[in-house]
Design a protein around this motif. Structure first.
Motif, PDB file in Angstrom:
ATOM      1  N   LEU A   1      16.270  16.341 -11.024  1.00 58.75           N
ATOM      2  CA  LEU A   1      15.950  15.400 -12.093  1.00 58.75           C
ATOM      3  C   LEU A   1      15.593  14.029 -11.525  1.00 58.75           C
ATOM      4  CD1 LEU A   1      18.823  16.296 -14.594  1.00 58.75           C
ATOM      5  CD2 LEU A   1      16.412  16.928 -14.793  1.00 58.75           C
ATOM      6  N   ALA A   2      16.336  13.596 -10.506  1.00 60.57           N
ATOM      7  CA  ALA A   2      16.051  12.297  -9.894  1.00 60.57           C
ATOM      8  C   ALA A   2      14.676  12.296  -9.238  1.00 60.57           C
ATOM      9  CB  ALA A   2      17.130  11.963  -8.868  1.00 60.57           C
ATOM     10  N   ARG A   3      14.326  13.391  -8.580  1.00 58.80           N
ATOM     11  CA  ARG A   3      13.012  13.469  -7.951  1.00 58.80           C
ATOM     12  C   ARG A   3      11.903  13.483  -8.988  1.00 58.80           C
ATOM     13  NH1 ARG A   3      12.351  18.784  -5.938  1.00 58.80           N
ATOM     14  NH2 ARG A   3      11.139  19.085  -7.836  1.00 58.80           N
ATOM     15  N   ARG A   4      12.114  14.194 -10.083  1.00 53.41           N
ATOM     16  CA  ARG A   4      11.092  14.245 -11.137  1.00 53.41           C
ATOM     17  C   ARG A   4      10.878  12.877 -11.763  1.00 53.41           C
ATOM     18  NH1 ARG A   4      10.445  19.838 -14.179  1.00 53.41           N
ATOM     19  NH2 ARG A   4      10.408  21.156 -12.350  1.00 53.41           N
ATOM     20  N   ALA A   5      11.973  12.174 -12.001  1.00 55.61           N
ATOM     21  CA  ALA A   5      11.843  10.825 -12.548  1.00 55.61           C
ATOM     22  C   ALA A   5      11.106   9.925 -11.566  1.00 55.61           C
ATOM     23  CB  ALA A   5      13.217  10.257 -12.870  1.00 55.61           C
ATOM     24  N   ALA A   6      11.409  10.055 -10.277  1.00 54.46           N
ATOM     25  CA  ALA A   6      10.730   9.253  -9.261  1.00 54.46           C
ATOM     26  C   ALA A   6       9.241   9.584  -9.211  1.00 54.46           C
ATOM     27  CB  ALA A   6      11.370   9.495  -7.902  1.00 54.46           C
ATOM     28  N   ALA A   7       8.911  10.876  -9.349  1.00 54.54           N
ATOM     29  CA  ALA A   7       7.498  11.281  -9.345  1.00 54.54           C
ATOM     30  C   ALA A   7       6.767  10.675 -10.531  1.00 54.54           C
ATOM     31  CB  ALA A   7       7.404  12.809  -9.382  1.00 54.54           C
ATOM     32  N   ALA A   8       7.388  10.704 -11.713  1.00 52.01           N
ATOM     33  CA  ALA A   8       6.752  10.139 -12.911  1.00 52.01           C
ATOM     34  C   ALA A   8       6.575   8.630 -12.777  1.00 52.01           C
ATOM     35  CB  ALA A   8       7.583  10.468 -14.152  1.00 52.01           C
ATOM     36  N   ARG A   9       7.601   7.936 -12.275  1.00 52.92           N
ATOM     37  CA  ARG A   9       7.502   6.485 -12.126  1.00 52.92           C
ATOM     38  C   ARG A   9       6.419   6.109 -11.118  1.00 52.92           C
ATOM     39  NH1 ARG A   9      13.317   6.611 -12.732  1.00 52.92           N
ATOM     40  NH2 ARG A   9      13.525   6.811 -10.476  1.00 52.92           N
ATOM     41  N   SER A  10       6.370   6.831 -10.007  1.00 52.48           N
ATOM     42  CA  SER A  10       5.359   6.550  -8.992  1.00 52.48           C
ATOM     43  C   SER A  10       3.954   6.823  -9.525  1.00 52.48           C
ATOM     44  CB  SER A  10       5.635   7.405  -7.748  1.00 52.48           C
ATOM     45  OG  SER A  10       4.727   7.111  -6.721  1.00 52.48           O
ATOM     46  N   PHE A  11       3.818   7.933 -10.253  1.00 50.71           N
ATOM     47  CA  PHE A  11       2.509   8.318 -10.794  1.00 50.71           C
ATOM     48  C   PHE A  11       1.988   7.309 -11.815  1.00 50.71           C
ATOM     49  CE2 PHE A  11       0.346  10.838 -14.238  1.00 50.71           C
ATOM     50  CZ  PHE A  11      -0.874  10.977 -13.579  1.00 50.71           C
ATOM     51  N   PHE A  12       2.828   6.949 -12.781  1.00 54.62           N
ATOM     52  CA  PHE A  12       2.362   6.047 -13.818  1.00 54.62           C
ATOM     53  C   PHE A  12       2.237   4.607 -13.305  1.00 54.62           C
ATOM     54  CE2 PHE A  12       3.617   9.579 -16.564  1.00 54.62           C
ATOM     55  CZ  PHE A  12       2.503   9.648 -17.391  1.00 54.62           C
ATOM     56  N   GLY A  13       3.034   4.262 -12.291  1.00 55.76           N
ATOM     57  CA  GLY A  13       2.838   2.963 -11.661  1.00 55.76           C
ATOM     58  C   GLY A  13       1.478   2.883 -10.989  1.00 55.76           C
ATOM     59  N   TRP A  14       1.117   3.968 -10.305  1.00 53.85           N
ATOM     60  CA  TRP A  14      -0.221   4.027  -9.682  1.00 53.85           C
ATOM     61  C   TRP A  14      -1.312   4.014 -10.739  1.00 53.85           C
ATOM     62  CZ3 TRP A  14      -3.581   8.183 -10.502  1.00 53.85           C
ATOM     63  CH2 TRP A  14      -4.745   8.188  -9.741  1.00 53.85           C
ATOM     64  N   ALA A  15      -1.132   4.786 -11.823  1.00 56.08           N
ATOM     65  CA  ALA A  15      -2.142   4.846 -12.885  1.00 56.08           C
ATOM     66  C   ALA A  15      -2.362   3.467 -13.517  1.00 56.08           C
ATOM     67  CB  ALA A  15      -1.723   5.865 -13.948  1.00 56.08           C
ATOM     68  N   HIS A  16      -1.276   2.700 -13.655  1.00 55.43           N
ATOM     69  CA  HIS A  16      -1.400   1.354 -14.222  1.00 55.43           C
ATOM     70  C   HIS A  16      -2.159   0.439 -13.267  1.00 55.43           C
ATOM     71  CE1 HIS A  16       0.310  -2.704 -15.405  1.00 55.43           C
ATOM     72  NE2 HIS A  16      -0.271  -2.267 -16.510  1.00 55.43           N
ATOM     73  N   GLU A  17      -1.866   0.552 -11.970  1.00 63.86           N
ATOM     74  CA  GLU A  17      -2.584  -0.250 -10.979  1.00 63.86           C
ATOM     75  C   GLU A  17      -4.071   0.077 -10.960  1.00 63.86           C
ATOM     76  OE1 GLU A  17      -0.743   0.481  -7.258  1.00 63.86           O
ATOM     77  OE2 GLU A  17       1.058  -0.707  -7.701  1.00 63.86           O
ATOM     78  N   GLN A  18      -4.392   1.339 -11.207  1.00 67.29           N
ATOM     79  CA  GLN A  18      -5.791   1.770 -11.207  1.00 67.29           C
ATOM     80  C   GLN A  18      -6.508   1.468 -12.521  1.00 67.29           C
ATOM     81  OE1 GLN A  18      -7.286   3.166  -8.376  1.00 67.29           O
ATOM     82  NE2 GLN A  18      -5.327   2.541  -7.474  1.00 67.29           N
ATOM     83  N   GLY A  19      -5.774   0.965 -13.486  1.00 60.84           N
ATOM     84  CA  GLY A  19      -6.378   0.661 -14.777  1.00 60.84           C
ATOM     85  C   GLY A  19      -6.592   1.868 -15.661  1.00 60.84           C
ATOM     86  N   LEU A  20      -5.891   2.971 -15.334  1.00 58.04           N
ATOM     87  CA  LEU A  20      -6.049   4.196 -16.129  1.00 58.04           C
ATOM     88  C   LEU A  20      -5.206   4.148 -17.395  1.00 58.04           C
ATOM     89  CD1 LEU A  20      -5.946   6.844 -13.240  1.00 58.04           C
ATOM     90  CD2 LEU A  20      -7.949   5.792 -14.315  1.00 58.04           C
ATOM     91  N   VAL A  21      -4.136   3.354 -17.380  1.00 55.86           N
ATOM     92  CA  VAL A  21      -3.313   3.152 -18.574  1.00 55.86           C
ATOM     93  C   VAL A  21      -3.071   1.654 -18.733  1.00 55.86           C
ATOM     94  CG1 VAL A  21      -2.166   5.405 -18.498  1.00 55.86           C
ATOM     95  CG2 VAL A  21      -1.182   3.485 -17.239  1.00 55.86           C
ATOM     96  N   ALA A  22      -2.997   1.220 -19.983  1.00 51.22           N
ATOM     97  CA  ALA A  22      -2.794  -0.211 -20.245  1.00 51.22           C
ATOM     98  C   ALA A  22      -1.352  -0.627 -19.975  1.00 51.22           C
ATOM     99  CB  ALA A  22      -3.176  -0.536 -21.690  1.00 51.22           C
ATOM    100  N   HIS A  23      -0.406   0.293 -20.217  1.00 48.10           N
ATOM    101  CA  HIS A  23       1.005   0.009 -20.011  1.00 48.10           C
ATOM    102  C   HIS A  23       1.651   1.185 -19.286  1.00 48.10           C
ATOM    103  CE1 HIS A  23       0.595  -3.368 -22.775  1.00 48.10           C
ATOM    104  NE2 HIS A  23      -0.002  -2.539 -23.625  1.00 48.10           N
ATOM    105  N   ASP A  24       2.617   0.883 -18.444  1.00 46.25           N
ATOM    106  CA  ASP A  24       3.335   1.921 -17.701  1.00 46.25           C
ATOM    107  C   ASP A  24       4.487   2.432 -18.564  1.00 46.25           C
ATOM    108  OD1 ASP A  24       4.807   3.485 -16.015  1.00 46.25           O
ATOM    109  OD2 ASP A  24       4.951   2.026 -14.395  1.00 46.25           O
ATOM    110  N   PRO A  25       4.410   3.679 -19.059  1.00 46.00           N
ATOM    111  CA  PRO A  25       5.463   4.203 -19.943  1.00 46.00           C
ATOM    112  C   PRO A  25       6.755   4.575 -19.209  1.00 46.00           C
ATOM    113  CG  PRO A  25       3.862   5.911 -19.506  1.00 46.00           C
ATOM    114  CD  PRO A  25       3.330   4.668 -18.855  1.00 46.00           C
TER     115      PRO A  25
END
Length: 300
Positions: free
Chosen positions: A69-93
Motif C-alpha cells: 500500500l505504501a509503494r502504491r501511494a508513493a507511485a501515485a504521488r510521484s506520477f501525479f506530481g510529474w503530471a502536474h509539472e508537465q501541465g497534464l493536470v491543473a491540480h495534483d489530486p
C-alpha cells in the motif's frame, strides 16, 4: 493525454531522467496500471483524491501488505506530481493521499558460526573441481564477503573484480557505481572459479560474454538461479522456509556492526542512499545483545 499513455511516458521519465532501476520502474508501472484498471483508464483530469483513496481501500480489502500500500501511494504521488509539472493536470489530486507506514521487520540473519559452517561446506564441495560447485562457492563468498545485492552480483563482469586489491566495482540502484571490498576467502574462491570453473562453463556458450558468473549454458547467470542456490543452502542454517540472497547481505551488514564497524562505513559498503536504511542492522545487533544479556546476567 489519456491515462495509459501518461503512465508509459512517466515510466520512460523514471528510466531516462530519474535513472531509477528497471525493477522499481516495473513496480510503479504495475501499480499505476492497476489504478487505471480500477478507474477504467479515465482521462487524467478525471482522477480526484477520493478515487485514489478508494483504490487504496480496495487494495486493503484484498489483503495487500502495508508495504505494498505504501509503494502504491508513493507511485501515485510521484506520477501525479510529474503530471502536474508537465501541465497534464491543473491540480495534483495526490497531495493529501495517505497510506499506512511500512512495517519494519527485522531481517533474517545467520550467525557467524552458521556462516562459517555453510561456507566450509561449500569449500569442501568445490574442492572436487566441479565447475558449478566452484562457481556456487565463489557466489556465496562474494555475496557474504562484499554484502552486495543479487542484481549487483549478476551484473559483475570479469574486469570489475580486482583480486590483488580484493575489491569489486558494482553498479547499484539508480545506476550508482561504487567499489566494495571483500576478504581473502572470497578472493580465493573467485580465483579458483576463474581458473578451473569458468573456462568449462564458457566452452558451453554459443558466444563469449564478459560476465564473471556464468550459468549452466555459459551465459550470464540470472537472479533466479542465485536465489535458488541461496535458498537451498542457507535455509537449514537460519531455520526459515523462505530465504534468499538478501539474507546474506543482511548477515554481512550485521556481522560488520557486531565487529565494531562504523555505521557510515557500512552504509557506504552497502550503497544505501540513506543512513536510516542502514540503521535497521543496529536493531538486529541490539536484539542479540539483549538475548545474550538475558541468558548470562544473574539480574536479567
Amino acid at each position: 493525454m489519456d491515462f495509459t499513455a501518461a503512465v508509459d511516458a512517466f515510466a520512460e521519465h523514471l528510466l531516462q531522467v530519474r535513472r531509477l532501476s528497471p525493477a522499481t520502474v516495473r513496480a510503479y508501472r504495475s501499480d499505476l496500471r492497476d489504478l487505471g484498471v480500477s478507474l477504467r483508464a479515465p482521462e487524467l483530469t478525471a482522477v480526484d483524491l477520493e478515487a485514489l483513496r478508494d483504490w487504496l481501500w480496495h487494495a486493503t480489502q484484498r489483503g495487500d501488505a502495508r508495504s505494498t500500500l505504501a509503494r502504491r501511494a508513493a507511485a501515485a504521488r510521484s506520477f501525479f506530481g510529474w503530471a502536474h509539472e508537465q501541465g497534464l493536470v491543473a491540480h495534483d489530486p495526490s497531495l493529501r493521499l495517505m497510506a499506512p507506514k511500512r512495517g519494519r521487520t527485522l531481517p533474517v540473519v545467520a550467525s557467524q558460526d552458521a556462516m562459517a559452517a555453510l561456507l566450509e561446506q561449500q569449500r569442501v564441495a568445490a574442492s572436487g573441481g566441479e565447475p558449478s560447485a566452484l562457481r556456487d562457492h565463489a557466489i556465496l563468498e562474494t555475496l557474504y564477503g562484499a554484502g552486495i545485492r543479487v542484481s549487483e552480483l549478476c551484473g559483475l563482469d570479469i574486469d570489475d573484480v580486482d583480486l590483488d586489491r580484493c575489491t569489486a566495482r558494482v553498479l547499484g540502484k539508480g545506476s550508482k557505481e561504487r567499489v566494495v571490498p571483500f576478504g581473502a576467502p572470497a578472493r580465493n574462491a573467485i580465483g579458483a572459479y576463474l581458473s578451473r570453473g569458468r573456462p568449462v562453463l564458457t566452452a558451453r556458450a554459443t558466444k563469449s560474454v564478459p560476465a564473471l558468473f556464468l550459468g549452466a549454458r555459459g551465459g550470464r547467470i540470472g537472479p533466479r538461479a542465485v536465489y535458488e542456490l541461496v535458498a537451498e543452502v542457507l535455509a537449514p542454517y537460519v531455520g526459515a522456509e523462505t530465504v534468499g540472497p538478501h539474507a546474506l547481505r543482511h548477515t554481512a551488514a550485521t556481522h560488520l556492526l557486531d565487529g565494531g564497524a562504523d555505521l557510515r562505513a557500512v552504509q557506504e559498503i552497502l550503497g544505501h542512499a540513506s543512513l536510516g536504511t542502514t540503521q535497521i542492522y543496529t536493531h538486529v545487533s541490539a536484539e542479540r545483545l539483549t538475548a545474550t544479556y538475558r541468558l548470562a546476567h544473574p539480574r536479567a
